[in-house]
Enzyme design. Sequence first.
Site, PDB file in Angstrom:
ATOM      1  N   TYR A 149      84.288  29.614  52.812  1.00 25.47           N
ATOM      2  CA  TYR A 149      83.905  31.021  52.586  1.00 25.47           C
ATOM      3  C   TYR A 149      84.910  31.946  53.277  1.00 25.47           C
ATOM      4  O   TYR A 149      85.371  32.933  52.690  1.00 25.47           O
ATOM      5  CB  TYR A 149      82.490  31.240  53.120  1.00 25.47           C
ATOM      6  CG  TYR A 149      81.929  32.630  52.906  1.00 25.47           C
ATOM      7  CD1 TYR A 149      81.525  33.055  51.640  1.00 25.47           C
ATOM      8  CD2 TYR A 149      81.781  33.511  53.973  1.00 25.47           C
ATOM      9  CE1 TYR A 149      80.995  34.328  51.448  1.00 25.47           C
ATOM     10  CE2 TYR A 149      81.247  34.784  53.792  1.00 25.47           C
ATOM     11  CZ  TYR A 149      80.855  35.186  52.529  1.00 25.47           C
ATOM     12  OH  TYR A 149      80.336  36.448  52.345  1.00 25.47           O
TER      13      TYR A 149
HETATM   14  N1  LIG Z   1      74.334  38.820  52.341  1.00 31.36           N
HETATM   15  C1  LIG Z   1      75.213  38.876  53.327  1.00 31.36           C
HETATM   16  O1  LIG Z   1      74.881  38.713  54.510  1.00 31.36           O
HETATM   17  C2  LIG Z   1      76.665  39.192  53.009  1.00 31.36           C
HETATM   18  C3  LIG Z   1      77.503  39.492  54.091  1.00 31.36           C
HETATM   19  C4  LIG Z   1      78.838  39.762  53.840  1.00 31.36           C
HETATM   20  C5  LIG Z   1      79.317  39.759  52.549  1.00 31.36           C
HETATM   21  N2  LIG Z   1      78.493  39.468  51.517  1.00 31.36           N
HETATM   22  C6  LIG Z   1      79.071  39.464  50.158  1.00 31.36           C
HETATM   23  O2  LIG Z   1      78.318  40.316  49.339  1.00 31.36           O
HETATM   24  C7  LIG Z   1      78.466  39.915  47.973  1.00 31.36           C
HETATM   25  C8  LIG Z   1      77.091  39.905  47.314  1.00 31.36           C
HETATM   26  O3  LIG Z   1      76.306  38.924  47.918  1.00 31.36           O
HETATM   27  P1  LIG Z   1      74.738  39.080  48.197  1.00 31.36           P
HETATM   28  O4  LIG Z   1      74.536  38.840  49.634  1.00 31.36           O
HETATM   29  O5  LIG Z   1      74.209  40.304  47.561  1.00 31.36           O
HETATM   30  O6  LIG Z   1      74.212  37.757  47.475  1.00 31.36           O
HETATM   31  P2  LIG Z   1      73.388  37.503  46.121  1.00 31.36           P
HETATM   32  O7  LIG Z   1      72.145  38.301  46.112  1.00 31.36           O
HETATM   33  O8  LIG Z   1      73.320  36.029  46.013  1.00 31.36           O
HETATM   34  O9  LIG Z   1      74.347  38.085  45.005  1.00 31.36           O
HETATM   35  C9  LIG Z   1      75.477  37.394  44.537  1.00 31.36           C
HETATM   36  C10 LIG Z   1      75.740  37.816  43.120  1.00 31.36           C
HETATM   37  O10 LIG Z   1      76.941  37.185  42.655  1.00 31.36           O
HETATM   38  C11 LIG Z   1      76.657  36.665  41.365  1.00 31.36           C
HETATM   39  N3  LIG Z   1      77.559  35.591  40.982  1.00 31.36           N
HETATM   40  C12 LIG Z   1      77.713  34.372  41.558  1.00 31.36           C
HETATM   41  N4  LIG Z   1      78.623  33.650  40.851  1.00 31.36           N
HETATM   42  C13 LIG Z   1      79.029  34.443  39.830  1.00 31.36           C
HETATM   43  C14 LIG Z   1      79.941  34.290  38.751  1.00 31.36           C
HETATM   44  N5  LIG Z   1      80.626  33.138  38.550  1.00 31.36           N
HETATM   45  N6  LIG Z   1      80.106  35.320  37.879  1.00 31.36           N
HETATM   46  C15 LIG Z   1      79.420  36.455  38.027  1.00 31.36           C
HETATM   47  N7  LIG Z   1      78.529  36.669  39.006  1.00 31.36           N
HETATM   48  C16 LIG Z   1      78.351  35.671  39.906  1.00 31.36           C
HETATM   49  C17 LIG Z   1      75.216  36.227  41.421  1.00 31.36           C
HETATM   50  O11 LIG Z   1      74.713  36.060  40.120  1.00 31.36           O
HETATM   51  P3  LIG Z   1      73.577  34.987  39.750  1.00 31.36           P
HETATM   52  O12 LIG Z   1      72.273  35.644  40.100  1.00 31.36           O
HETATM   53  O13 LIG Z   1      73.758  34.781  38.293  1.00 31.36           O
HETATM   54  O14 LIG Z   1      73.862  33.756  40.563  1.00 31.36           O
HETATM   55  C18 LIG Z   1      74.617  37.410  42.167  1.00 31.36           C
HETATM   56  O15 LIG Z   1      74.389  38.472  41.275  1.00 31.36           O
HETATM   57  C19 LIG Z   1      79.165  38.562  48.014  1.00 31.36           C
HETATM   58  O16 LIG Z   1      80.535  38.719  47.701  1.00 31.36           O
HETATM   59  C20 LIG Z   1      78.998  38.117  49.461  1.00 31.36           C
HETATM   60  O17 LIG Z   1      80.024  37.251  49.881  1.00 31.36           O
HETATM   61  C21 LIG Z   1      77.163  39.183  51.718  1.00 31.36           C
END
Ligand SMILES: NC(=O)c1ccc[n+]([C@@H]2O[C@H](COP(=O)([O-])OP(=O)(O)OC[C@H]3O[C@@H](n4cnc5c(N)ncnc54)[C@H](OP(=O)(O)O)[C@@H]3O)[C@@H](O)[C@H]2O)c1
Length: 282
Positions: A149
């Site tokens: 990651y």
């Molecule tokens: N949550 C945290 O603590 C955190 C912290 C730092 C950074 N982030 C970053 O924030 C971003 C969003 O994450 P989140 O925390 O909101 O998680 P999340 O709710 O799991 O959202 C991730 C999204 O990415 C989509 N996705 C995964 N693979 C994909 C693909 N091949 N094509 C298109 N869409 C895809 C998922 O779609 P599906 O529903 O179809 O799987 C989902 O809509 C990520 O880049 C993550 O690394 C999160």
Amino acid sequence: MAQRGVIVITGASSGIGEACAQRLGALGFDVFAAVRSDSAFERVGAAGGGVRPLKLDITDAESIAAAASEVSAAGDGRLAGLVNNAGIAVSAPLEFIPIEELRHQLEVNVVGQVAVTQAMLGMLRTARGRVVNVSSIGGIVAAPMLGAYAASKFALEGISDALRRELRPWGIGVSVVEPGAISTPIWDKGAAVADGLLERAPAATTELYGPVIETMRAGAEQAARDGLPPSAVADVVAHALTSSRPRTRYLVGREAKSRAAMSRLLPDRVFDALIARALRWR
Ligand SMILES: NC(=O)c1ccc[n+]([C@@H]2O[C@H](COP(=O)([O-])OP(=O)(O)OC[C@H]3O[C@@H](n4cnc5c(N)ncnc54)[C@H](OP(=O)(O)O)[C@@H]3O)[C@@H](O)[C@H]2O)c1
């Protein structure tokens, strides 16, 4: 077309992407919330609020091309903003992570972001739009068990810097958002993937790394429970897209800010020792 222009947000089925879509829709943008599944597509379509669904898998070239032409038709070839948010988290010790899982992590979090950006850049140039890349504190501090990651987010940081410098002549802004722990489904999804990998892993994985895997699992459960709400990230994404002076980087949350400061100020070996102590890892 809404007056403030068209915005595309990838990975908008849940978490940060969904919160960004709602926030930007409420601000008067014409938002394309990009999702993969039929169920998410229907849910976004039914919700309204200036947000419409767009089918997009960022690892699929045909899907990207189809999404780009739909956006172009709706926005008259103009795009005010692209939020590269879609992402996954693969957790495993680097010694044992299956190489195809490492590739998949990079394919989604790095290559997919560039592929989508390439497909949308003509429209961004016409509209003098902006790009917001959702990185992570993991793009500044690499935690053990999260090497894949971290590799993806460090790469996204570098790509964002290069892109910002390349696009400067056209006034296309590029900002990076670096959240700490946010309460979203990514933690549970990551734990499920980690469990699956552990089941297939050689016995040595647990023998050697068992304790730190357990500590990281507990940390992920706590982050899912006690992390900031996704709206905290939507606030800064909205700032990056609307401010007359958007920042190049936005750390989100106290935890992200203090970890970034520690990594900047402390010698590597002192920081290593602090991380090891926090994880009770030798
Ligand atoms: N949550 C945290 O603590 C955190 C912290 C730092 C950074 N982030 C970053 O924030 C971003 C969003 O994450 P989140 O925390 O909101 O998680 P999340 O709710 O799991 O959202 C991730 C999204 O990415 C989509 N996705 C995964 N693979 C994909 C693909 N091949 N094509 C298109 N869409 C895809 C998922 O779609 P599906 O529903 O179809 O799987 C989902 O809509 C990520 O880049 C993550 O690394 C999160």
